[in-house]
Design a protein around this motif. Structure first.
Motif, PDB file in Angstrom:
ATOM      1  N   THR A   1       5.134   4.631  -7.540  1.00 15.62           N
ATOM      2  CA  THR A   1       5.023   4.066  -5.888  1.00 15.62           C
ATOM      3  C   THR A   1       5.711   4.577  -4.943  1.00 15.62           C
ATOM      4  OG1 THR A   1       4.299   2.149  -7.283  1.00 15.62           O
ATOM      5  CG2 THR A   1       4.920   1.682  -5.071  1.00 15.62           C
ATOM      6  N   SER A   2       6.970   4.929  -5.471  1.00 13.65           N
ATOM      7  CA  SER A   2       8.051   5.592  -4.231  1.00 13.65           C
ATOM      8  C   SER A   2       7.387   6.687  -3.860  1.00 13.65           C
ATOM      9  CB  SER A   2       9.319   5.387  -4.856  1.00 13.65           C
ATOM     10  OG  SER A   2       9.272   6.407  -5.955  1.00 13.65           O
ATOM     11  N   LYS A   3       6.741   7.679  -4.839  1.00 14.22           N
ATOM     12  CA  LYS A   3       6.321   8.906  -4.445  1.00 14.22           C
ATOM     13  C   LYS A   3       5.084   8.699  -3.564  1.00 14.22           C
ATOM     14  CE  LYS A   3       8.711  11.627  -7.648  1.00 14.22           C
ATOM     15  NZ  LYS A   3       9.579  12.679  -7.155  1.00 14.22           N
ATOM     16  N   VAL A   4       4.285   7.913  -3.733  1.00 12.20           N
ATOM     17  CA  VAL A   4       2.910   7.752  -2.943  1.00 12.20           C
ATOM     18  C   VAL A   4       3.461   7.098  -1.369  1.00 12.20           C
ATOM     19  CG1 VAL A   4       0.864   6.476  -2.781  1.00 12.20           C
ATOM     20  CG2 VAL A   4       1.538   7.183  -4.882  1.00 12.20           C
TER      21      VAL A   4
ATOM     22  N   LYS B   1       4.127   8.098   4.082  1.00 10.58           N
ATOM     23  CA  LYS B   1       5.317   7.917   5.295  1.00 10.58           C
ATOM     24  C   LYS B   1       5.565   9.549   6.000  1.00 10.58           C
ATOM     25  CE  LYS B   1       7.686   4.917   6.867  1.00 10.58           C
ATOM     26  NZ  LYS B   1       7.254   3.769   7.770  1.00 10.58           N
ATOM     27  N   GLU B   2       5.787  10.395   4.908  1.00 10.01           N
ATOM     28  CA  GLU B   2       5.948  11.829   5.446  1.00 10.01           C
ATOM     29  C   GLU B   2       4.819  12.552   6.328  1.00 10.01           C
ATOM     30  OE1 GLU B   2       7.800  13.794   2.638  1.00 10.01           O
ATOM     31  OE2 GLU B   2       9.847  12.848   2.530  1.00 10.01           O
ATOM     32  N   LYS B   3       3.728  12.084   5.586  1.00  9.48           N
ATOM     33  CA  LYS B   3       2.499  12.950   6.174  1.00  9.48           C
ATOM     34  C   LYS B   3       1.984  12.235   7.268  1.00  9.48           C
ATOM     35  CE  LYS B   3       3.054  16.400   3.164  1.00  9.48           C
ATOM     36  NZ  LYS B   3       3.353  17.751   3.939  1.00  9.48           N
TER      37      LYS B   3
ATOM     38  N   MET C   1       3.055   6.382   8.288  1.00  8.09           N
ATOM     39  CA  MET C   1       2.511   5.097   7.920  1.00  8.09           C
ATOM     40  C   MET C   1       3.170   4.255   6.594  1.00  8.09           C
ATOM     41  SD  MET C   1      -1.494   5.759   8.463  1.00  8.09           S
ATOM     42  CE  MET C   1      -1.994   6.352  10.022  1.00  8.09           C
ATOM     43  N   ASN C   2       3.105   2.979   6.695  1.00 12.95           N
ATOM     44  CA  ASN C   2       3.556   2.264   5.665  1.00 12.95           C
ATOM     45  C   ASN C   2       2.455   2.095   4.491  1.00 12.95           C
ATOM     46  OD1 ASN C   2       6.071   1.694   6.670  1.00 12.95           O
ATOM     47  ND2 ASN C   2       5.205   0.048   7.957  1.00 12.95           N
ATOM     48  N   THR C   3       2.498   1.659   3.508  1.00 12.21           N
ATOM     49  CA  THR C   3       1.570   1.809   2.430  1.00 12.21           C
ATOM     50  C   THR C   3       1.502   0.120   1.662  1.00 12.21           C
ATOM     51  OG1 THR C   3       2.220   3.915   1.833  1.00 12.21           O
ATOM     52  CG2 THR C   3       0.844   2.762   0.022  1.00 12.21           C
ATOM     53  N   SER C   4       0.393  -0.356   1.767  1.00  8.50           N
ATOM     54  CA  SER C   4       0.276  -1.894   1.123  1.00  8.50           C
ATOM     55  C   SER C   4       0.477  -1.871  -0.357  1.00  8.50           C
ATOM     56  CB  SER C   4      -0.924  -2.384   1.653  1.00  8.50           C
ATOM     57  OG  SER C   4      -2.159  -1.730   1.017  1.00  8.50           O
ATOM     58  N   ALA C   5       0.502  -2.603  -0.953  1.00  7.56           N
ATOM     59  CA  ALA C   5       0.552  -3.048  -2.346  1.00  7.56           C
ATOM     60  C   ALA C   5      -0.827  -2.925  -2.888  1.00  7.56           C
ATOM     61  CB  ALA C   5       1.128  -4.465  -2.800  1.00  7.56           C
ATOM     62  N   GLU C   6      -1.837  -3.026  -2.029  1.00 11.98           N
ATOM     63  CA  GLU C   6      -3.219  -3.065  -2.567  1.00 11.98           C
ATOM     64  C   GLU C   6      -3.606  -1.500  -2.814  1.00 11.98           C
ATOM     65  OE1 GLU C   6      -6.965  -5.362  -0.931  1.00 11.98           O
ATOM     66  OE2 GLU C   6      -6.067  -4.167   0.451  1.00 11.98           O
ATOM     67  N   THR C   7      -3.026  -0.819  -1.964  1.00  6.86           N
ATOM     68  CA  THR C   7      -3.231   0.733  -1.984  1.00  6.86           C
ATOM     69  C   THR C   7      -2.917   1.065  -3.498  1.00  6.86           C
ATOM     70  OG1 THR C   7      -3.006   1.026   0.310  1.00  6.86           O
ATOM     71  CG2 THR C   7      -2.659   2.967  -0.968  1.00  6.86           C
TER      72      THR C   7
END
Length: 64
Positions: A8-11, A16-18, A21-27
């Motif tokens: 999860t942390s890598k995704v 975020k870097e590319k 944006m933030n990432t939802s748990a659903e993603t």
């Protein structure tokens, strides 16, 4: 399926870097489900070929 099959942390870091944006748990959930399906496809393909080893050719992704 309840196990998360990705880091999860890598995704989150990649998104975020590319994209800034933030990432939802659903993603994370949907990505894990996609990985699960790819693995199961690989298992089926290897079995159909009479092998006990899943190989890269068993998990072909056309659009990568």
């Amino acid at each position: 399926m309840t196990d998360v099959l990705i880091v999860t942390s890598k995704v989150k870091k990649l998104i975020k870097e590319k994209g800034g944006m933030n990432t939802s748990a659903e993603t994370i959930d949907i990505l894990s489900k996609a990985i699960e399906q790819l693995c199961l496809k690989g298992v089926d393909s290897a079995k159909a070929d009479g092998r006990k080893t899943v190989m890269a050719r068993d998990i072909m992704i056309d659009h990568i």
